[in-house]
Design an enzyme around this catalytic site. Structure first.
Site, PDB file in Angstrom:
ATOM      1  N   GLY A 147     -28.151  39.315 -31.554  1.00 35.77           N
ATOM      2  CA  GLY A 147     -28.726  40.037 -32.696  1.00 35.77           C
ATOM      3  C   GLY A 147     -29.962  39.290 -33.165  1.00 35.77           C
ATOM      4  O   GLY A 147     -30.154  38.123 -32.810  1.00 35.77           O
TER       5      GLY A 147
ATOM      6  N   CYS B  83     -25.181  34.604 -27.526  1.00 37.80           N
ATOM      7  CA  CYS B  83     -26.404  34.364 -28.285  1.00 37.80           C
ATOM      8  C   CYS B  83     -26.104  34.316 -29.795  1.00 37.80           C
ATOM      9  O   CYS B  83     -25.422  33.402 -30.238  1.00 37.80           O
ATOM     10  CB  CYS B  83     -27.467  35.404 -27.922  1.00 37.80           C
ATOM     11  SG  CYS B  83     -29.092  34.901 -28.465  1.00 37.80           S
ATOM     12  N   TYR B  84     -26.535  35.316 -30.575  1.00 38.54           N
ATOM     13  CA  TYR B  84     -26.214  35.312 -32.007  1.00 38.54           C
ATOM     14  C   TYR B  84     -24.701  35.207 -32.206  1.00 38.54           C
ATOM     15  O   TYR B  84     -24.225  34.477 -33.081  1.00 38.54           O
ATOM     16  CB  TYR B  84     -26.739  36.594 -32.657  1.00 38.54           C
ATOM     17  CG  TYR B  84     -26.468  36.689 -34.140  1.00 38.54           C
ATOM     18  CD1 TYR B  84     -27.303  36.065 -35.054  1.00 38.54           C
ATOM     19  CD2 TYR B  84     -25.370  37.398 -34.631  1.00 38.54           C
ATOM     20  CE1 TYR B  84     -27.057  36.135 -36.422  1.00 38.54           C
ATOM     21  CE2 TYR B  84     -25.115  37.479 -35.988  1.00 38.54           C
ATOM     22  CZ  TYR B  84     -25.966  36.849 -36.885  1.00 38.54           C
ATOM     23  OH  TYR B  84     -25.713  36.926 -38.228  1.00 38.54           O
TER      24      TYR B  84
ATOM     25  N   HIS C 119     -27.884  35.317 -22.239  1.00 38.75           N
ATOM     26  CA  HIS C 119     -27.418  36.710 -22.130  1.00 38.75           C
ATOM     27  C   HIS C 119     -26.872  36.986 -20.727  1.00 38.75           C
ATOM     28  O   HIS C 119     -27.650  37.304 -19.820  1.00 38.75           O
ATOM     29  CB  HIS C 119     -28.576  37.673 -22.431  1.00 38.75           C
ATOM     30  CG  HIS C 119     -28.960  37.695 -23.867  1.00 38.75           C
ATOM     31  ND1 HIS C 119     -28.322  38.472 -24.805  1.00 38.75           N
ATOM     32  CD2 HIS C 119     -29.907  36.995 -24.535  1.00 38.75           C
ATOM     33  CE1 HIS C 119     -28.855  38.273 -25.987  1.00 38.75           C
ATOM     34  NE2 HIS C 119     -29.825  37.374 -25.863  1.00 38.75           N
TER      35      HIS C 119
ATOM     36  N   GLU D 130     -25.376  39.524 -19.738  1.00 41.03           N
ATOM     37  CA  GLU D 130     -25.366  40.967 -19.440  1.00 41.03           C
ATOM     38  C   GLU D 130     -26.633  41.457 -18.751  1.00 41.03           C
ATOM     39  O   GLU D 130     -26.649  42.532 -18.160  1.00 41.03           O
ATOM     40  CB  GLU D 130     -25.118  41.779 -20.726  1.00 41.03           C
ATOM     41  CG  GLU D 130     -26.230  41.743 -21.774  1.00 41.03           C
ATOM     42  CD  GLU D 130     -26.194  40.523 -22.703  1.00 41.03           C
ATOM     43  OE1 GLU D 130     -25.607  39.491 -22.312  1.00 41.03           O
ATOM     44  OE2 GLU D 130     -26.773  40.601 -23.793  1.00 41.03           O
TER      45      GLU D 130
ATOM     46  N   ASP E  41     -26.281  66.242 -18.118  1.00 47.07           N
ATOM     47  CA  ASP E  41     -25.474  65.786 -19.253  1.00 47.07           C
ATOM     48  C   ASP E  41     -24.672  66.926 -19.888  1.00 47.07           C
ATOM     49  O   ASP E  41     -23.467  66.795 -20.114  1.00 47.07           O
ATOM     50  CB  ASP E  41     -26.366  65.119 -20.312  1.00 47.07           C
ATOM     51  CG  ASP E  41     -27.215  64.005 -19.711  1.00 47.07           C
ATOM     52  OD1 ASP E  41     -26.842  63.515 -18.627  1.00 47.07           O
ATOM     53  OD2 ASP E  41     -28.243  63.651 -20.310  1.00 47.07           O
TER      54      ASP E  41
END
Ligand code: XMP
Length: 533
Positions: free
Chosen positions: A74, A101-102, A188, A190, A246
């Site tokens: 964040g 991270c955050y 990170h 991800e 979609d």
């Protein structure tokens, strides 16, 4: 940064209905840009994952009984008063928690560690040195490239934690307290720039949380169907079906769940690709494959009448959008009040329109303009809200939707209206439809249809002199576009083989009345855009 308030709608999806016997990891969103990527990476480990706001009460988290919790990054500093936070109870549930991270800094801060502003920001690909063998770094190289993006750093660990990795400038790149099952990572995992990030998340969810990893898209389908059934009961459901990936996947999911309690309204605005209206009807209509009520509205003439004499692109978009609403509204009135409205919103739409929970608005999107207030409905259902496009395609295949629909390339809501430069007329629509059909056919024949991300014919407003047989012609020029892109924000023109272009040119000029020239557009985006208007 202003935080979006998590309204009920933000969670109006399958996640509201508890899935029994489901093994789930939850991601608590603290406003980072990559939060859905975290969820996606977890799903790639065959573990179901959903994202919740950091404002989600502890009671709700206990109720969900997750096997693991991941705290995202964040933009804030955890030691500032108004920064997003969580109560220390989260770390006392006995459930493994991984802070990223955050999230890592917050975990340390809440549990008695110290977080401070560093002298300089660590940003970009960074070598992380793993100091101890730990389950989190199982099968990870001792020196591994990771993506860092932080100013603050953990200057002192909370009691009970040991540091497990560092970088040249960051003493705590990772830390853990195994006895409490608490893990903190400063980088990170991800993002793909962290080369072994997926391995680390796999180690967390499978090795530390003990998830069996038996979830797959087929389970998503089954679980969604059960959840939708529970939610809808014997209610009436309405869906605006465009024939795109979609809305088609959303409609089929709903049809499998509630059958003909679902009505799909398909508005043919006369700006679709050649035969597209009939193709949609063949799949979803009475002779098609699904149990649902299908209403096709042939509104071509209405749209052409509204567009007569209009040349300005944004004005055309607005007219098409408004007329669409009007037509849909009329149909909705005939159906009467419904309980639910289905939308095929997928995760990138959510992010781009700034509805994505705690993360900052990136750009406003063309079509996601909020909820339609012209339909009388109680609640909205967005079953694909947490999925990326390729995941939606996987769901489509699991549902048995024909491949040509599942792999359909993007097609703008205003359709050919923005692929005809200048005034739209029925005659111009015919020309661009015919030229585009030939182009698509030849691209498929050349085996390029899956590798080029978007390709289509457009009609320039230019007429020029040519010769056909012995006759002088004064006809239109068709432009061919084909782009390669990852995110559709930037794009390169595809290097189309000359023989394919030549064949398409020959066929268009011979088969499409009113065309005597064909151009291939080699502009990139920027400065061009993908569409012509
Ligand atoms: P541009 O032309 O902005 O296109 O480079 C980027 C992507 O967005 C699609 N696009 C639209 N989609 N309504 C839509 O639903 C629109 O008005 C619209 N304009 C562009 C375009 O097809 C491409 O995939």
């Amino acid at each position: 940064m202003a935080y979006l308030d998590y309204s009920k709608d933000s969670f109006t999806n399958a996640s509201e209905v508890p899935f029994m016997d489901r093994e789930m990891v939850i991601v608590l969103d603290f406003g980072g840009q990559y939060n859905q990527l975290v969820a996606r990476r977890v799903r790639e480990c065959n573990v179901y994952c959903e994202i919740y706001s950091y404002k989600t009460p502890i009671e709700k988290i206990k109720e969900m009984a997750p096997k693991g919790i991941i705290l995202t990054g964040g933009p804030n500093s955890c030691y500032e008063e108004d920064s997003p936070t969580y109560s220390h109870e989260l770390f006392e549930l006995g459930v493994p928690v991984l802070g990223l991270c955050y999230g890592a800094q917050l975990m340390q801060y809440i549990l008695g560690g110290k977080v401070e502003k560093a002298d300089f920001r660590e940003y970009g690909k960074t070598e992380v040195l793993v100091d101890t063998s730990t389950v989190l770094f199982h099968n990870v190289l001792p020196s591994t490239t990771c993506w860092m993006s932080h100013y603050d750093y953990i200057s002192q660990l909370a009691p009970g934690f040991v540091s497990t990795a560092h970088t040249e400038h960051c003493p705590v790149a990772a830390a853990e307290d195994v006895s409490r099952k608490l893990y903190a990572i400063q980088f990170h995992p991800e993002v793909l720039h962290t080369h072994e990030g997926s391995r680390m998340l796999y180690n967390f969810v499978r090795g530390i949380c003990g998830c069996a990893g038996d979830w797959e898209m087929g389970s998503f389908v089954e679980q969604s169907i059960t959840a939708i059934r529970e939610k809808v009961g014997d209610g009436k459901v309405l869906c605006a079906l465009s024939g795109g990936v979609d809305s088609s996947v959303a409609a089929v999911l709903l049809s499998k769940a509630v059958g003909d309690q679902l009505t799909c309204v398909f508005v043919d605005h006369g700006l679709l690709r050649k035969n597209e209206g009939d193709e949609v009807e063949a799949v979803f209509g009475p002779d098609g494959n699904y149990d649902l009520r299908f209403v096709r509205v042939n509104a071509q003439e209405r749209f052409y009448a509204k567009l007569a004499g209009v040349t300005e692109p944004e004005k055309k978009r607005k007219i098409i959008g408004e007329e669409f609403i009007r037509v849909f509204e009329e149909e909705a009135k005939k159906i009467g009040a419904v309980d639910f409205l289905v939308q095929g919103t997928i995760y990138p739409d959510v992010v781009e329109s700034g509805l994505g929970g705690e993360s900052a608005v990136i750009k406003s999107h063309h079509n996601v303009g909020g909820l339609p207030d012209y339909v009388d409905f109680k609640e909205i259902i967005e079953p694909l809200r947490n999925l990326f496009k390729d995941e939606v395609r996987q769901v489509g295949l699991k549902l048995g939707i024909p491949e040509y629909l599942v792999y359909r390339q993007p097609f703008p809501g205003p359709g050919l209206g923005i692929r005809i430069i200048g005034e739209v007329t029925a005659e111009k629509v015919r020309i661009v439809q015919d030229a585009d059909a030939i182009y698509r056919e030849e691209i498929a024949n050349a085996g390029l249809d899956r590798s080029i991300n978007q390709y289509f014919a457009a009609l320039t407003n230019m007429r020029s002199v040519g010769v056909m047989g012995d006759e002088r012609t004064y006809d239109y020029a068709v432009a061919l576009r084909a782009v390669e892109t990852v995110d559709f924000m930037t794009a390169e023109a595809a290097r189309m083989p000359w023989d394919v272009l030549n064949k398409v040119m020959n066929r268009i000029i011979n088969e499409v009345r009113g065309v005597n020239r064909v151009f291939y557009d080699i502009s990139s985006k920027p400065p061009g855009t993908i569409e012509f208007e």
